[in-house]
Design a protein around this motif. Structure first.
Motif, PDB file in Angstrom:
ATOM      1  N   LEU A  74       0.830  -1.201   0.000  1.00 27.29           N
ATOM      2  CA  LEU A  74       0.000   0.000   0.000  1.00 27.29           C
ATOM      3  C   LEU A  74       0.869   1.258   0.000  1.00 27.29           C
ATOM      4  N   SER A  75       1.944   1.251   0.740  1.00 26.25           N
ATOM      5  CA  SER A  75       2.863   2.399   0.777  1.00 26.25           C
ATOM      6  C   SER A  75       3.492   2.621  -0.589  1.00 26.25           C
ATOM      7  N   LEU A  76       3.884   1.536  -1.217  1.00 26.05           N
ATOM      8  CA  LEU A  76       4.467   1.635  -2.550  1.00 26.05           C
ATOM      9  C   LEU A  76       3.449   2.201  -3.534  1.00 26.05           C
ATOM     10  N   LEU A  77       2.223   1.715  -3.460  1.00 28.62           N
ATOM     11  CA  LEU A  77       1.169   2.205  -4.345  1.00 28.62           C
ATOM     12  C   LEU A  77       0.889   3.685  -4.111  1.00 28.62           C
ATOM     13  N   MET A  78       0.833   4.093  -2.865  1.00 29.91           N
ATOM     14  CA  MET A  78       0.599   5.506  -2.540  1.00 29.91           C
ATOM     15  C   MET A  78       1.778   6.370  -2.991  1.00 29.91           C
ATOM     16  N   GLY A  79       2.975   5.868  -2.859  1.00 31.54           N
ATOM     17  CA  GLY A  79       4.149   6.612  -3.307  1.00 31.54           C
ATOM     18  C   GLY A  79       4.135   6.830  -4.815  1.00 31.54           C
ATOM     19  N   VAL A  80       3.790   5.770  -5.558  1.00 31.48           N
ATOM     20  CA  VAL A  80       3.724   5.883  -7.020  1.00 31.48           C
ATOM     21  C   VAL A  80       2.630   6.864  -7.421  1.00 31.48           C
ATOM     22  N   LEU A  81       1.453   6.783  -6.783  1.00 34.40           N
ATOM     23  CA  LEU A  81       0.366   7.709  -7.084  1.00 34.40           C
ATOM     24  C   LEU A  81       0.751   9.157  -6.742  1.00 34.40           C
ATOM     25  N   GLY A  82       1.390   9.338  -5.613  1.00 39.28           N
ATOM     26  CA  GLY A  82       1.846  10.674  -5.214  1.00 39.28           C
ATOM     27  C   GLY A  82       2.839  11.238  -6.220  1.00 39.28           C
ATOM     28  N   TYR A  83       3.757  10.378  -6.668  1.00 35.40           N
ATOM     29  CA  TYR A  83       4.751  10.800  -7.657  1.00 35.40           C
ATOM     30  C   TYR A  83       4.060  11.239  -8.951  1.00 35.40           C
ATOM     31  N   GLN A  84       3.081  10.458  -9.416  1.00 40.50           N
ATOM     32  CA  GLN A  84       2.374  10.771 -10.653  1.00 40.50           C
ATOM     33  C   GLN A  84       1.607  12.092 -10.520  1.00 40.50           C
ATOM     34  N   LEU A  85       0.909  12.249  -9.392  1.00 42.19           N
ATOM     35  CA  LEU A  85       0.157  13.494  -9.184  1.00 42.19           C
ATOM     36  C   LEU A  85       1.086  14.711  -9.142  1.00 42.19           C
ATOM     37  N   ASN A  86       2.212  14.567  -8.461  1.00 47.45           N
ATOM     38  CA  ASN A  86       3.177  15.656  -8.376  1.00 47.45           C
ATOM     39  C   ASN A  86       3.746  15.989  -9.755  1.00 47.45           C
ATOM     40  N   ARG A  87       4.007  14.958 -10.538  1.00 50.34           N
ATOM     41  CA  ARG A  87       4.555  15.142 -11.884  1.00 50.34           C
ATOM     42  C   ARG A  87       3.542  15.863 -12.772  1.00 50.34           C
ATOM     43  N   GLN A  88       2.286  15.468 -12.678  1.00 50.80           N
ATOM     44  CA  GLN A  88       1.245  16.131 -13.464  1.00 50.80           C
ATOM     45  C   GLN A  88       1.085  17.595 -13.047  1.00 50.80           C
ATOM     46  N   LYS A  89       1.182  17.836 -11.764  1.00 49.53           N
ATOM     47  CA  LYS A  89       1.067  19.203 -11.251  1.00 49.53           C
ATOM     48  C   LYS A  89       2.189  20.069 -11.816  1.00 49.53           C
ATOM     49  N   HIS A  90       3.409  19.567 -11.812  1.00 48.81           N
ATOM     50  CA  HIS A  90       4.541  20.327 -12.342  1.00 48.81           C
ATOM     51  C   HIS A  90       4.427  20.535 -13.846  1.00 48.81           C
ATOM     52  N   GLN A  91       3.880  19.553 -14.552  1.00 46.82           N
ATOM     53  CA  GLN A  91       3.678  19.714 -15.986  1.00 46.82           C
ATOM     54  C   GLN A  91       2.668  20.817 -16.270  1.00 46.82           C
ATOM     55  N   LEU A  92       1.607  20.876 -15.475  1.00 44.56           N
ATOM     56  CA  LEU A  92       0.622  21.939 -15.650  1.00 44.56           C
ATOM     57  C   LEU A  92       1.239  23.303 -15.364  1.00 44.56           C
ATOM     58  N   ILE A  93       2.044  23.375 -14.326  1.00 49.28           N
ATOM     59  CA  ILE A  93       2.704  24.636 -13.987  1.00 49.28           C
ATOM     60  C   ILE A  93       3.634  25.062 -15.117  1.00 49.28           C
ATOM     61  N   GLU A  94       4.395  24.121 -15.655  1.00 46.39           N
ATOM     62  CA  GLU A  94       5.300  24.432 -16.765  1.00 46.39           C
ATOM     63  C   GLU A  94       4.524  24.897 -17.981  1.00 46.39           C
TER      64      GLU A  94
END
Length: 100
Positions: free
Chosen positions: A12-32
């Motif tokens: 579950l921690s691994l899954l949450m980490g991967v999801l968090g990473y993806q959300l953060n990456r999408q957020k930075h792409q939108l900002i860029e």
């Protein structure tokens, strides 16, 4: 088949980490993308303003050339008037001379 609690928590921690990473990456792409859009818009505004400035400078050059032509024309006229006045003074001097 029993799943141990530790393995379940790790998965579950691994899954949450991967999801968090993806959300953060999408957020930075939108900002860029927003930054790129705003930079593009700023660049377009600067180009438009430079175009207006260039047109203004061209208009000033045209006016300056016209003024230079007018000054040259007036200079010629002043020269002619000076020559004419010299001739008139000579004629007046001849008329005023006591020799006659």
């Amino acid at each position: 088949m029993t799943i141990e609690i530790g393995v379940l928590i790790a998965a579950l921690s691994l899954l949450m980490g991967v999801l968090g990473y993806q959300l953060n990456r999408q957020k930075h792409q939108l900002i860029e993308q927003k930054e790129i859009r705003s930079e593009s818009q700023s660049g377009a505004e600067v180009k438009a303003e430079l175009g207006y400035i260039r047109k203004g400078v061209d208009d000033i050059r045209i006016d300056l050339k016209a003024n230079e032509k007018n000054i040259a024309h007036l200079s010629e006229r002043v020269t002619r008037v000076e020559e004419s006045s010299k001739q008139a003074h000579k004629r007046i001097d001849v008329l005023d001379s006591p020799d006659k």
